[in-house]
Design a protein around this motif. Structure first.
Motif, PDB file in Angstrom:
ATOM      1  N   GLY A 239       6.007 -25.911   8.958  1.00 36.67           N
ATOM      2  CA  GLY A 239       6.485 -24.558   8.694  1.00 36.67           C
ATOM      3  C   GLY A 239       5.519 -23.786   7.803  1.00 36.67           C
ATOM      4  O   GLY A 239       4.420 -24.240   7.502  1.00 36.67           O
ATOM      5  N   SER A 240       5.940 -22.626   7.369  1.00 41.31           N
ATOM      6  CA  SER A 240       5.095 -21.788   6.524  1.00 41.31           C
ATOM      7  C   SER A 240       5.980 -20.907   5.646  1.00 41.31           C
ATOM      8  O   SER A 240       7.198 -20.836   5.834  1.00 41.31           O
ATOM      9  N   ALA A 241       5.362 -20.229   4.683  1.00 43.24           N
ATOM     10  CA  ALA A 241       6.098 -19.343   3.781  1.00 43.24           C
ATOM     11  C   ALA A 241       5.199 -18.170   3.414  1.00 43.24           C
ATOM     12  O   ALA A 241       3.971 -18.215   3.587  1.00 43.24           O
ATOM     13  N   ARG A 242       5.830 -17.112   2.876  1.00 39.75           N
ATOM     14  CA  ARG A 242       5.100 -15.917   2.449  1.00 39.75           C
ATOM     15  C   ARG A 242       5.484 -15.571   1.012  1.00 39.75           C
ATOM     16  O   ARG A 242       6.605 -15.826   0.563  1.00 39.75           O
ATOM     17  N   TRP A 243       4.528 -14.911   0.339  1.00 36.77           N
ATOM     18  CA  TRP A 243       4.745 -14.407  -1.023  1.00 36.77           C
ATOM     19  C   TRP A 243       4.044 -13.054  -1.082  1.00 36.77           C
ATOM     20  O   TRP A 243       2.823 -12.975  -1.127  1.00 36.77           O
ATOM     21  N   ASP A 244       4.809 -11.968  -1.052  1.00 38.33           N
ATOM     22  CA  ASP A 244       4.239 -10.622  -0.965  1.00 38.33           C
ATOM     23  C   ASP A 244       4.628  -9.798  -2.192  1.00 38.33           C
ATOM     24  O   ASP A 244       5.796  -9.788  -2.602  1.00 38.33           O
ATOM     25  N   VAL A 245       3.653  -9.106  -2.758  1.00 34.55           N
ATOM     26  CA  VAL A 245       3.869  -8.266  -3.931  1.00 34.55           C
ATOM     27  C   VAL A 245       3.430  -6.845  -3.597  1.00 34.55           C
ATOM     28  O   VAL A 245       2.325  -6.632  -3.073  1.00 34.55           O
ATOM     29  N   ASP A 246       4.286  -5.875  -3.913  1.00 36.52           N
ATOM     30  CA  ASP A 246       3.969  -4.466  -3.699  1.00 36.52           C
ATOM     31  C   ASP A 246       4.154  -3.724  -5.027  1.00 36.52           C
ATOM     32  O   ASP A 246       5.231  -3.778  -5.623  1.00 36.52           O
ATOM     33  N   ILE A 247       3.080  -3.044  -5.494  1.00 36.99           N
ATOM     34  CA  ILE A 247       3.069  -2.391  -6.798  1.00 36.99           C
ATOM     35  C   ILE A 247       2.778  -0.909  -6.607  1.00 36.99           C
ATOM     36  O   ILE A 247       1.835  -0.548  -5.896  1.00 36.99           O
ATOM     37  N   ARG A 248       3.554  -0.050  -7.286  1.00 41.10           N
ATOM     38  CA  ARG A 248       3.311   1.394  -7.265  1.00 41.10           C
ATOM     39  C   ARG A 248       3.446   1.929  -8.685  1.00 41.10           C
ATOM     40  O   ARG A 248       4.505   1.786  -9.321  1.00 41.10           O
ATOM     41  N   LEU A 249       2.371   2.567  -9.172  1.00 40.67           N
ATOM     42  CA  LEU A 249       2.332   3.110 -10.524  1.00 40.67           C
ATOM     43  C   LEU A 249       2.016   4.602 -10.457  1.00 40.67           C
ATOM     44  O   LEU A 249       1.043   5.006  -9.817  1.00 40.67           O
ATOM     45  N   THR A 250       2.839   5.407 -11.139  1.00 38.22           N
ATOM     46  CA  THR A 250       2.664   6.857 -11.085  1.00 38.22           C
ATOM     47  C   THR A 250       2.830   7.459 -12.479  1.00 38.22           C
ATOM     48  O   THR A 250       3.430   6.860 -13.378  1.00 38.22           O
ATOM     49  N   ASP A 251       2.278   8.668 -12.655  1.00 44.01           N
ATOM     50  CA  ASP A 251       2.510   9.492 -13.851  1.00 44.01           C
ATOM     51  C   ASP A 251       2.149   8.782 -15.151  1.00 44.01           C
ATOM     52  O   ASP A 251       2.892   8.833 -16.139  1.00 44.01           O
ATOM     53  N   GLY A 252       1.005   8.109 -15.171  1.00 42.36           N
ATOM     54  CA  GLY A 252       0.527   7.493 -16.409  1.00 42.36           C
ATOM     55  C   GLY A 252       1.085   6.125 -16.715  1.00 42.36           C
ATOM     56  O   GLY A 252       0.937   5.628 -17.850  1.00 42.36           O
ATOM     57  N   ALA A 253       1.690   5.457 -15.753  1.00 36.97           N
ATOM     58  CA  ALA A 253       2.297   4.139 -15.971  1.00 36.97           C
ATOM     59  C   ALA A 253       1.233   3.053 -16.114  1.00 36.97           C
ATOM     60  O   ALA A 253       0.100   3.179 -15.653  1.00 36.97           O
ATOM     61  N   SER A 254       1.643   1.943 -16.752  1.00 39.80           N
ATOM     62  CA  SER A 254       0.763   0.795 -16.952  1.00 39.80           C
ATOM     63  C   SER A 254       1.528  -0.487 -16.637  1.00 39.80           C
ATOM     64  O   SER A 254       2.729  -0.582 -16.910  1.00 39.80           O
ATOM     65  N   LEU A 255       0.825  -1.465 -16.057  1.00 36.29           N
ATOM     66  CA  LEU A 255       1.420  -2.761 -15.715  1.00 36.29           C
ATOM     67  C   LEU A 255       0.533  -3.875 -16.228  1.00 36.29           C
ATOM     68  O   LEU A 255      -0.685  -3.860 -16.027  1.00 36.29           O
ATOM     69  N   GLN A 256       1.155  -4.856 -16.860  1.00 47.41           N
ATOM     70  CA  GLN A 256       0.459  -6.084 -17.257  1.00 47.41           C
ATOM     71  C   GLN A 256       1.262  -7.270 -16.738  1.00 47.41           C
ATOM     72  O   GLN A 256       2.431  -7.440 -17.099  1.00 47.41           O
ATOM     73  N   TRP A 257       0.641  -8.067 -15.877  1.00 46.74           N
ATOM     74  CA  TRP A 257       1.338  -9.196 -15.248  1.00 46.74           C
ATOM     75  C   TRP A 257       0.397 -10.389 -15.276  1.00 46.74           C
ATOM     76  O   TRP A 257      -0.519 -10.475 -14.487  1.00 46.74           O
ATOM     77  N   TYR A 258       0.668 -11.299 -16.199  1.00 51.37           N
ATOM     78  CA  TYR A 258      -0.133 -12.517 -16.303  1.00 51.37           C
ATOM     79  C   TYR A 258       0.670 -13.663 -15.706  1.00 51.37           C
ATOM     80  O   TYR A 258       1.482 -14.297 -16.371  1.00 51.37           O
ATOM     81  N   ALA A 259       0.442 -13.903 -14.415  1.00 43.53           N
ATOM     82  CA  ALA A 259       1.249 -14.875 -13.676  1.00 43.53           C
ATOM     83  C   ALA A 259       0.914 -16.304 -14.102  1.00 43.53           C
ATOM     84  O   ALA A 259      -0.224 -16.625 -14.468  1.00 43.53           O
ATOM     85  N   GLU A 260       1.924 -17.172 -14.015  1.00 41.28           N
ATOM     86  CA  GLU A 260       1.729 -18.606 -14.220  1.00 41.28           C
ATOM     87  C   GLU A 260       1.117 -19.222 -12.955  1.00 41.28           C
ATOM     88  O   GLU A 260       1.098 -18.593 -11.894  1.00 41.28           O
ATOM     89  N   PRO A 261       0.586 -20.448 -13.039  1.00 38.92           N
ATOM     90  CA  PRO A 261      -0.096 -21.045 -11.883  1.00 38.92           C
ATOM     91  C   PRO A 261       0.778 -21.103 -10.628  1.00 38.92           C
ATOM     92  O   PRO A 261       1.979 -21.369 -10.699  1.00 38.92           O
ATOM     93  N   PHE A 262       0.135 -20.862  -9.498  1.00 39.55           N
ATOM     94  CA  PHE A 262       0.747 -20.939  -8.175  1.00 39.55           C
ATOM     95  C   PHE A 262       0.113 -22.143  -7.488  1.00 39.55           C
ATOM     96  O   PHE A 262      -1.062 -22.122  -7.121  1.00 39.55           O
ATOM     97  N   VAL A 263       0.898 -23.225  -7.339  1.00 37.65           N
ATOM     98  CA  VAL A 263       0.385 -24.514  -6.872  1.00 37.65           C
ATOM     99  C   VAL A 263       0.740 -24.704  -5.401  1.00 37.65           C
ATOM    100  O   VAL A 263       1.908 -24.596  -5.017  1.00 37.65           O
ATOM    101  N   VAL A 264      -0.267 -24.996  -4.590  1.00 37.55           N
ATOM    102  CA  VAL A 264      -0.065 -25.204  -3.153  1.00 37.55           C
ATOM    103  C   VAL A 264      -0.204 -26.698  -2.869  1.00 37.55           C
ATOM    104  O   VAL A 264      -1.307 -27.244  -2.835  1.00 37.55           O
TER     105      VAL A 264
END
Length: 223
Positions: free
Chosen positions: A80-105
């Protein structure tokens, strides 16, 4: 369904709307002007057939910090298989900080992982992605990643990686390494270092190839 984090700046208290799916987002205490959200697995992840989708939308002059409480393990999928999808939208001076933990395959896993980010001028994002091919003593499974980022209407970053066992051992990909640790900035650049690639537009990729993830010395940069 999607796991969704919607943040809107407000002069009294920033508004935060959270939606749970495979992951449960939970608001944490944060200083003024900062919204901190933890992502907690709502069940066993990542298994064959899972389609994880995370949507992040931030509007206005506030910073969203996403915290992962634990790493993610993609288990053997027996064809089988799997998906991991991320969609990010930043507007009007926004800021994002995302320090993800390890993703082990793990051995026998087959995962497609995508990240799409759209930013307006004046917005910034700093994203860490730590990919580990296999648990200790394993030859990890198959991982394909695709990253696309736009600043206004201009394409800032387009990268596809095929980290399947048959291809990743090439000298131009991972070589003998089993871990790929990356910090990507959008809307601003990191200082020049031997590990940093400056994008043509306003952004950078800092990357290290490692045998063990804990050997990485990539750190977050204050914005």
């Amino acid at each position: 369904m999607s796991t969704r984090i919607d943040v809107t700046a407000d002069p009294v208290r920033d508004r935060c709307l959270l939606t749970t799916d495979h992951l449960s987002p939970r608001r944490l205490h944060g200083p003024p002007g900062v919204v901190r959200v933890a992502l907690v697995a709502a069940g066993a992840l990542l298994l064959a057939g899972d389609e994880v989708r995370i949507e992040v939308a931030v509007s206005g002059p506030t910073r969203l910090e996403i915290v992962e409480t634990a790493g993610t393990v993609a288990y053997a999928m027996r064809g089988g298989s799997a998906r991991w999808d991320v969609d990010i939208r930043l507007t009007d001076g926004a800021s994002l900080q995302w320090y993800a933990e390890p993703f082990v395959v793990s051995a026998g896993a087959d995962v497609t992982r995508t990240t799409t980010a759209r930013l307006e001028t004046g917005c910034t994002a700093q994203l860490r992605e730590s990919l580990v091919l296999g648990r200790y003593g394993e030859v990890g499974g198959t991982l394909r990643t695709a990253t696309r980022a736009w600043l206004d209407d201009g394409l800032l970053l387009a990268e596809d990686l095929d980290l399947s066992p048959e291809t990743r051992g090439g000298w131009a990909i991972l070589g003998p390494a089993r871990c790929l640790d990356t910090v990507t900035t959008l809307g601003f650049r990191l200082p020049d270092t031997p590990h940093t690639l400056q994008l043509e537009g306003s952004g950078s990729i800092a990357r290290q190839l490692l045998h063990e993830q804990h050997e990485s010395d990539l750190v977050q940069t204050p914005v």
